[in-house]
Design a protein around this motif. Structure first.
Motif, PDB file in Angstrom:
ATOM      1  N   VAL A  28       0.846  -1.199   0.000  1.00 37.99           N
ATOM      2  CA  VAL A  28       0.000   0.000   0.000  1.00 37.99           C
ATOM      3  C   VAL A  28       0.876   1.240   0.000  1.00 37.99           C
ATOM      4  N   LEU A  29       0.498   2.198  -0.842  1.00 37.75           N
ATOM      5  CA  LEU A  29       1.077   3.537  -0.844  1.00 37.75           C
ATOM      6  C   LEU A  29      -0.081   4.490  -0.609  1.00 37.75           C
ATOM      7  N   ALA A  30       0.038   5.376   0.365  1.00 40.32           N
ATOM      8  CA  ALA A  30      -1.094   6.224   0.723  1.00 40.32           C
ATOM      9  C   ALA A  30      -0.634   7.631   1.066  1.00 40.32           C
ATOM     10  N   HIS A  31      -1.507   8.603   0.795  1.00 34.94           N
ATOM     11  CA  HIS A  31      -1.180  10.011   1.036  1.00 34.94           C
ATOM     12  C   HIS A  31      -2.185  10.656   1.983  1.00 34.94           C
ATOM     13  N   SER A  32      -1.691  11.416   2.937  1.00 35.14           N
ATOM     14  CA  SER A  32      -2.481  12.303   3.798  1.00 35.14           C
ATOM     15  C   SER A  32      -3.634  11.564   4.476  1.00 35.14           C
ATOM     16  N   MET A  33      -4.886  11.918   4.180  1.00 38.83           N
ATOM     17  CA  MET A  33      -6.008  11.221   4.797  1.00 38.83           C
ATOM     18  C   MET A  33      -5.958   9.744   4.476  1.00 38.83           C
ATOM     19  N   GLY A  34      -5.526   9.405   3.260  1.00 39.05           N
ATOM     20  CA  GLY A  34      -5.363   8.000   2.909  1.00 39.05           C
ATOM     21  C   GLY A  34      -4.367   7.311   3.813  1.00 39.05           C
ATOM     22  N   GLY A  35      -3.318   8.053   4.234  1.00 45.34           N
ATOM     23  CA  GLY A  35      -2.342   7.509   5.164  1.00 45.34           C
ATOM     24  C   GLY A  35      -2.941   7.252   6.530  1.00 45.34           C
ATOM     25  N   HIS A  36      -3.795   8.161   6.981  1.00 40.73           N
ATOM     26  CA  HIS A  36      -4.482   7.956   8.255  1.00 40.73           C
ATOM     27  C   HIS A  36      -5.365   6.718   8.189  1.00 40.73           C
ATOM     28  N   LEU A  37      -6.125   6.593   7.102  1.00 39.18           N
ATOM     29  CA  LEU A  37      -7.030   5.457   6.977  1.00 39.18           C
ATOM     30  C   LEU A  37      -6.263   4.150   6.850  1.00 39.18           C
ATOM     31  N   ALA A  38      -5.109   4.186   6.180  1.00 38.16           N
ATOM     32  CA  ALA A  38      -4.280   2.983   6.100  1.00 38.16           C
ATOM     33  C   ALA A  38      -3.800   2.574   7.486  1.00 38.16           C
ATOM     34  N   MET A  39      -3.373   3.546   8.292  1.00 41.80           N
ATOM     35  CA  MET A  39      -2.910   3.237   9.643  1.00 41.80           C
ATOM     36  C   MET A  39      -4.048   2.675  10.489  1.00 41.80           C
ATOM     37  N   ARG A  40      -5.223   3.284  10.374  1.00 44.05           N
ATOM     38  CA  ARG A  40      -6.356   2.782  11.143  1.00 44.05           C
ATOM     39  C   ARG A  40      -6.746   1.385  10.704  1.00 44.05           C
ATOM     40  N   ALA A  41      -6.670   1.144   9.393  1.00 46.98           N
ATOM     41  CA  ALA A  41      -7.001  -0.187   8.873  1.00 46.98           C
ATOM     42  C   ALA A  41      -6.030  -1.238   9.408  1.00 46.98           C
ATOM     43  N   LEU A  42      -4.759  -0.868   9.553  1.00 46.96           N
ATOM     44  CA  LEU A  42      -3.786  -1.783  10.148  1.00 46.96           C
ATOM     45  C   LEU A  42      -4.120  -2.050  11.609  1.00 46.96           C
ATOM     46  N   VAL A  43      -4.426  -0.993  12.341  1.00 43.18           N
ATOM     47  CA  VAL A  43      -4.759  -1.124  13.761  1.00 43.18           C
ATOM     48  C   VAL A  43      -5.986  -2.021  13.954  1.00 43.18           C
ATOM     49  N   GLU A  44      -6.964  -1.885  13.053  1.00 45.01           N
ATOM     50  CA  GLU A  44      -8.219  -2.622  13.198  1.00 45.01           C
ATOM     51  C   GLU A  44      -8.218  -3.966  12.473  1.00 45.01           C
ATOM     52  N   GLY A  45      -7.109  -4.293  11.813  1.00 39.63           N
ATOM     53  CA  GLY A  45      -7.051  -5.564  11.095  1.00 39.63           C
ATOM     54  C   GLY A  45      -7.945  -5.610   9.872  1.00 39.63           C
ATOM     55  N   ALA A  46      -8.199  -4.446   9.277  1.00 41.77           N
ATOM     56  CA  ALA A  46      -9.074  -4.382   8.108  1.00 41.77           C
ATOM     57  C   ALA A  46      -8.378  -4.843   6.839  1.00 41.77           C
ATOM     58  N   PHE A  47      -7.054  -4.797   6.814  1.00 41.06           N
ATOM     59  CA  PHE A  47      -6.289  -5.352   5.708  1.00 41.06           C
ATOM     60  C   PHE A  47      -4.917  -5.785   6.193  1.00 41.06           C
ATOM     61  N   ASP A  48      -4.188  -6.497   5.321  1.00 37.05           N
ATOM     62  CA  ASP A  48      -2.924  -7.100   5.748  1.00 37.05           C
ATOM     63  C   ASP A  48      -1.847  -6.968   4.668  1.00 37.05           C
ATOM     64  N   PRO A  49      -1.471  -5.745   4.293  1.00 34.88           N
ATOM     65  CA  PRO A  49      -0.416  -5.580   3.289  1.00 34.88           C
ATOM     66  C   PRO A  49       0.932  -6.078   3.800  1.00 34.88           C
ATOM     67  N   ASP A  50       1.803  -6.440   2.854  1.00 39.36           N
ATOM     68  CA  ASP A  50       3.146  -6.878   3.220  1.00 39.36           C
ATOM     69  C   ASP A  50       4.012  -5.703   3.650  1.00 39.36           C
ATOM     70  N   ALA A  51       3.761  -4.527   3.096  1.00 41.98           N
ATOM     71  CA  ALA A  51       4.499  -3.314   3.465  1.00 41.98           C
ATOM     72  C   ALA A  51       3.652  -2.106   3.106  1.00 41.98           C
ATOM     73  N   VAL A  52       3.896  -0.998   3.805  1.00 40.27           N
ATOM     74  CA  VAL A  52       3.107   0.230   3.618  1.00 40.27           C
ATOM     75  C   VAL A  52       4.045   1.429   3.580  1.00 40.27           C
ATOM     76  N   ALA A  53       3.811   2.335   2.632  1.00 36.78           N
ATOM     77  CA  ALA A  53       4.535   3.610   2.579  1.00 36.78           C
ATOM     78  C   ALA A  53       3.516   4.739   2.648  1.00 36.78           C
ATOM     79  N   LEU A  54       3.766   5.701   3.535  1.00 41.44           N
ATOM     80  CA  LEU A  54       2.822   6.782   3.768  1.00 41.44           C
ATOM     81  C   LEU A  54       3.464   8.133   3.447  1.00 41.44           C
ATOM     82  N   SER A  55       2.778   8.926   2.637  1.00 49.40           N
ATOM     83  CA  SER A  55       3.221  10.271   2.280  1.00 49.40           C
ATOM     84  C   SER A  55       2.420  11.284   3.082  1.00 49.40           C
ATOM     85  N   ALA A  56       3.109  12.063   3.931  1.00 49.75           N
ATOM     86  CA  ALA A  56       2.458  13.084   4.760  1.00 49.75           C
ATOM     87  C   ALA A  56       1.165  12.569   5.384  1.00 49.75           C
ATOM     88  N   PRO A  57       1.234  11.460   6.115  1.00 50.27           N
ATOM     89  CA  PRO A  57       0.008  10.860   6.655  1.00 50.27           C
ATOM     90  C   PRO A  57      -0.676  11.760   7.676  1.00 50.27           C
TER      91      PRO A  57
END
Length: 318
Positions: free
Chosen positions: A122-151
């Motif tokens: 997953v590559l995510a920007h800003s609000m997308g970065g926040h949602l990616a982090m929350r999704a990780l915390v909540e177990g909503a998805f399981d990417p192998d690696a994540v890169a966040l731009s200005a999350p």
């Protein structure tokens, strides 16, 4: 290492990309774009854009990773781009609750992962970065690696405590302003459209790509968020404050940010990076504004190189 140059027309959909509509669990239309990539793909990458964004803004970056062999997909969040608006005034950014976006992401990820080759990143920007982090915390998805731009792990609050900003947003909702824009124009309170570009990027041409798309596809344009969006955004940020939340995330995460950001809180990004068990950071200064992946080449190339190295290390080709 230096990011290879991918020459594309940033103001046209590439011929090797496919636009389509996907339906969320409740039938809501979600717009997506896909690159099929190489015959023997490097893996699959999902790009999650920021608040008010639409995937046309990031065609250059998406094409870059497609050229490296990734099968690239991006979506417009519910209520943004061409994924259907949520208020009578289509220019006001809105959501009932950030958990709705998490539910959409959970449902999309399950289908997307099942139909694309791994590894999945997953590559995510800003609000997308926040949602990616929350999704990780909540177990909503399981990417192998994540890169966040200005999350958007924190927001600029004008020097006031976040809880006070939250209390004010709650008050505005309570007095019936929940569906009204929290400010008039641009990306932050008291800023005009003629300074919007400087808030987002130092690259004038890349900034004007967005304006060009507004002319080509007027329906993708979105204005300031509603007061309800502000209140729900702060509530979602505060949710990640809870002890043990970030500490339990085992996914390797690269966090990129700039101390010159006028929209998200880079001190919060740095603080949260230290709570994550497997994180790396790339922090810029005054040479970069909020949209790191749409910045001048000197900044953007560093981001692309670092993301590529990070994915090679933590999501090697299978």
């Amino acid at each position: 290492m230096h990011a290879q140059k991918i020459e594309i027309n940033r103001r046209a959909i590439p011929s090797d990309a496919t636009e389509s509509m996907w339906q969320a669990a409740d039938g809501w239309p979600i717009r997506r774009i896909d690159w099929q990539g190489a015959t023997q793909p490097r893996g699959s990458m999902l790009f999650l854009p920021g608040r008010g964004d639409h995937y046309e803004k990031y065609l250059e970056t998406l094409a870059f990773y497609a050229a490296l062999g990734w099968r690239v997909t991006s979506i417009d969040w519910r209520g943004q781009g061409l994924s259907g608006r949520l208020l009578e005034d289509p220019q006001v950014g809105h959501i009932d609750d950030f958990s709705t976006w998490i539910s959409d992401l959970r449902y999309f990820w399950k289908s997307w992962k099942a139909t694309t080759p791994g590894p999945h990143v997953v590559l995510a920007h800003s609000m997308g970065g926040h949602l990616a982090m929350r999704a990780l915390v909540e177990g909503a998805f399981d990417p192998d690696a994540v890169a966040l731009s200005a999350p958007m792990l924190g927001i600029q609050t004008g020097g006031l405590p976040l809880w006070l900003n939250h209390a004010f947003a709650k008050l505005m909702c309570k007095i019936g302003r929940e569906d009204l824009p929290a400010w008039k124009v641009s990306e932050k309170p008291l800023s005009s459209m003629n300074v919007r570009g400087n808030i987002l990027t130092g690259d004038k041409d890349r900034y004007e790509d967005e304006l060009a798309w507004w002319a080509l596809r007027p329906e993708v344009k979105l204005g300031p968020p509603s007061w309800h969006w502000i209140e729900r955004a702060i509530a979602s940020i505060r949710l990640l404050d809870e002890p043990g939340k970030l500490e339990a995330v085992k996914t390797p995460i690269l966090l990129m940010a700039t101390t010159a950001d006028q929209l998200v809180s880079t001190p919060r990004v740095i603080k949260d990076s230290k709570r994550l068990p497997h994180s790396e950071t790339l922090i810029f200064g005054k040479e970069a504004a909020h949209e790191l992946l749409r910045e001048v080449d000197a900044v953007r190339d560093q981001c692309l190189d670092r993301i590529t190295l990070f994915m090679d290390q933590y999501a090697p080709q299978k």
